[in-house]
Design a protein around this motif. Structure first.
Motif, PDB file in Angstrom:
ATOM      1  N   GLN A 120       0.930  -1.330   0.005  1.00 20.24           N
ATOM      2  CA  GLN A 120       0.181  -0.107   0.081  1.00 20.24           C
ATOM      3  C   GLN A 120       0.831   1.304   0.005  1.00 20.24           C
ATOM      4  N   HIS A 144      -5.831   2.563   4.146  1.00 14.19           N
ATOM      5  CA  HIS A 144      -7.097   1.592   4.236  1.00 14.19           C
ATOM      6  C   HIS A 144      -7.971   1.914   5.483  1.00 14.19           C
ATOM      7  N   ARG A 173      -3.720   6.225  -1.456  1.00 20.89           N
ATOM      8  CA  ARG A 173      -2.743   5.624  -1.966  1.00 20.89           C
ATOM      9  C   ARG A 173      -1.988   6.268  -3.128  1.00 20.89           C
ATOM     10  N   GLN A 226     -13.587   2.929   1.219  1.00 21.56           N
ATOM     11  CA  GLN A 226     -13.639   1.426   1.493  1.00 21.56           C
ATOM     12  C   GLN A 226     -14.456   1.483   2.508  1.00 21.56           C
ATOM     13  N   PHE A 269      -3.084  -8.425   9.198  1.00 19.34           N
ATOM     14  CA  PHE A 269      -3.769  -8.331  10.423  1.00 19.34           C
ATOM     15  C   PHE A 269      -4.792  -9.394  10.588  1.00 19.34           C
ATOM     16  N   THR A 270      -5.142 -10.421   9.762  1.00 20.11           N
ATOM     17  CA  THR A 270      -6.131 -11.144   9.930  1.00 20.11           C
ATOM     18  C   THR A 270      -5.308 -12.690   9.749  1.00 20.11           C
ATOM     19  N   ALA A 297     -11.106 -10.231   3.640  1.00 22.72           N
ATOM     20  CA  ALA A 297     -11.433 -10.463   5.183  1.00 22.72           C
ATOM     21  C   ALA A 297     -10.860 -11.573   5.771  1.00 22.72           C
ATOM     22  N   ALA A 332     -12.939  -9.522  10.495  1.00 25.59           N
ATOM     23  CA  ALA A 332     -12.926  -8.226   9.878  1.00 25.59           C
ATOM     24  C   ALA A 332     -13.164  -8.510   8.329  1.00 25.59           C
ATOM     25  N   GLY A 385     -13.079  -5.624   4.533  1.00 25.11           N
ATOM     26  CA  GLY A 385     -12.928  -4.564   3.962  1.00 25.11           C
ATOM     27  C   GLY A 385     -13.320  -4.494   2.507  1.00 25.11           C
TER      28      GLY A 385
HETATM   29  N1  PHE Z   1      -7.533  -3.452   4.586  1.00 24.43           N
HETATM   30  C1  PHE Z   1      -7.248  -4.415   3.515  1.00 24.43           C
HETATM   31  C2  PHE Z   1      -7.403  -3.731   2.046  1.00 24.43           C
HETATM   32  O1  PHE Z   1      -7.150  -2.519   2.133  1.00 24.43           O
HETATM   33  C3  PHE Z   1      -8.838  -5.013   3.439  1.00 24.43           C
HETATM   34  C4  PHE Z   1      -9.085  -6.095   4.671  1.00 24.43           C
HETATM   35  C5  PHE Z   1      -9.941  -5.312   5.622  1.00 24.43           C
HETATM   36  C6  PHE Z   1      -8.610  -7.150   4.581  1.00 24.43           C
HETATM   37  C7  PHE Z   1     -10.250  -6.170   6.765  1.00 24.43           C
HETATM   38  C8  PHE Z   1      -9.046  -8.064   5.728  1.00 24.43           C
HETATM   39  C9  PHE Z   1      -9.768  -7.467   6.939  1.00 24.43           C
HETATM   40  O2  PHE Z   1      -6.704  -4.351   1.298  1.00 24.43           O
END
Ligand code: PHE
Length: 344
Positions: free
Chosen positions: A156, A171, A201, A215, A257-258, A290, A312, A314
């Motif tokens: 990013q 994001h 970005r 988003q 983060f996931t 996600a 989560a 997005g």
């Molecule tokens: N933040 C990620 C993106 O911008 C999308 C995302 C959000 C993925 C939450 C997983 C959980 O691509």
């Protein structure tokens, strides 16, 4: 004098009958019945007649004056009516002319998509949480488990500010931390929110990517939240957004983060999964990233990951609008071209 009166009367009446405009009428009035008009003067000189003639003359003169007054009023009315008719004729209003259109404003296509998303997620129990556009590097990356100097940060491209450590969010995910910290009451309360907003970005602007875009993030934290909850939630969302027949698929992916992470696809609604140009002949359209919230991120949000869990996601409203309306260039969204915007 009586004779003079009669002939003046004849003359005045004849002249009056021939008058067609207001100026001539005014002139006639002052010549005959005005203060110094012939008839007025004759009437006033009644006193010069021998006594025995006065009554008869006076009567006749008054009668004539009255006749002429009445005739004058009628003629005046006639001339006014004719003038009005002429004006209407000449200055006629063409009621068949098309009216002037007053342009009305409308909602931007992204706003419309957002409102639809708010309604759907709202019906499913999500509240809107507004997080900030200007973020710290720590919120945007570090607390989301992007290690310092980790190549994932390059996924990013970031807009930096002159202030060290302050950036434009790339994001909406930093809102995960903020909403958990603000609503979670030090890891004691569950959270179920969506976070809409603009992201930035530092990328080359092309037909497929803009340097600013929206988003919609979703965050759910609770006890016993499992991957099946994430899946079920998305199946339900897809039905509400794309119709009862909508099919959803989950593809393994990676986000720091996931864990696990996935990409969510819906069956292409243009070709019904047959394969077409829009879905690049795959039969599927990607609608969201996600995953289950990483234990480190839960901890950064104030929760004990041994007790709490969550998921989560997005999604990009512009992308969904593009798919829905088959728009071929993302630059239309912020180009402010009314020819584009007026179509929605
Ligand atoms: N933040 C990620 C993106 O911008 C999308 C995302 C959000 C993925 C939450 C997983 C959980 O691509």
């Amino acid at each position: 004098m009586l004779q003079q009166l009669e002939s003046t009367y004849q003359q005045a009446a004849a002249e009056l009958d021939a008058l067609t405009d207001a100026a001539a009428l005014h002139d006639w009035e002052s010549r005959y019945i005005g203060k110094k008009g012939a008839v007025t003067l004759l009437l006033r000189s009644t006193g010069q007649l021998p006594k025995e003639d006065r009554a008869a003359f006076g009567q006749r003169a008054n009668a004539i004056k009255e006749l002429l007054d009445t005739a004058y009023a009628e003629r005046e009315k006639l001339i006014q009516e004719q003038a009005l008719a002429r004006d209407l004729e000449e200055g006629q209003i063409d009621i068949t002319l098309p009216g002037r259109a007053h342009p009305t404003g409308g909602l931007h296509p992204s706003t419309q998509t957002f409102r639809e998303l708010y309604r759907i997620w709202g019906d499913m129990g999500f509240q809107v949480y507004r997080s900030r556009d200007v973020e710290t590097d720590e919120m945007n990356f570090t607390l989301l488990n992007f290690p310092e100097h980790h190549p994932a940060r390059d996924m990013q491209d970031t807009f930096f500010t002159k202030t060290e450590g302050v950036i434009l969010r790339t994001h909406t995910s930093p809102g995960q931390i903020r909403s958990m910290r603000e609503l979670g009451a030090d890891g004691a309360q569950p959270v179920r929110v969506i976070l809409p907003g603009m992201c930035y970005r530092n990328e080359q602007v092309t037909a497929r990517s803009e340097m600013q875009f929206h988003q919609l993030e979703g965050v759910v934290v609770g006890k016993n939240i499992r991957m099946s909850d994430l899946k079920g939630t998305f199946v339900e969302f897809a039905r509400r957004m794309f119709g009862q027949e909508a099919k959803v698929r989950f593809r393994a992916s990676y986000f720091p983060f996931t864990e696990p992470s996935m990409e969510v696809d819906v069956e292409c609604f243009l070709c019904g999964g047959q394969g077409c140009r829009m879905c690049k002949y795959s039969g599927w359209l990607e609608i969201a990233g996600a995953g289950m919230i990483h234990p480190t991120v839960l901890r950064n949000g104030g929760y004990d990951p041994a007790v709490w869990s969550g998921f989560a996601f997005g999604m990009g409203p512009e992308r969904q609008t593009i798919l829905k309306h088959r728009i071929d260039d993302i630059r239309y969204f912020w180009g402010n071209d009314l020819r584009f915007l007026e179509q929605f």
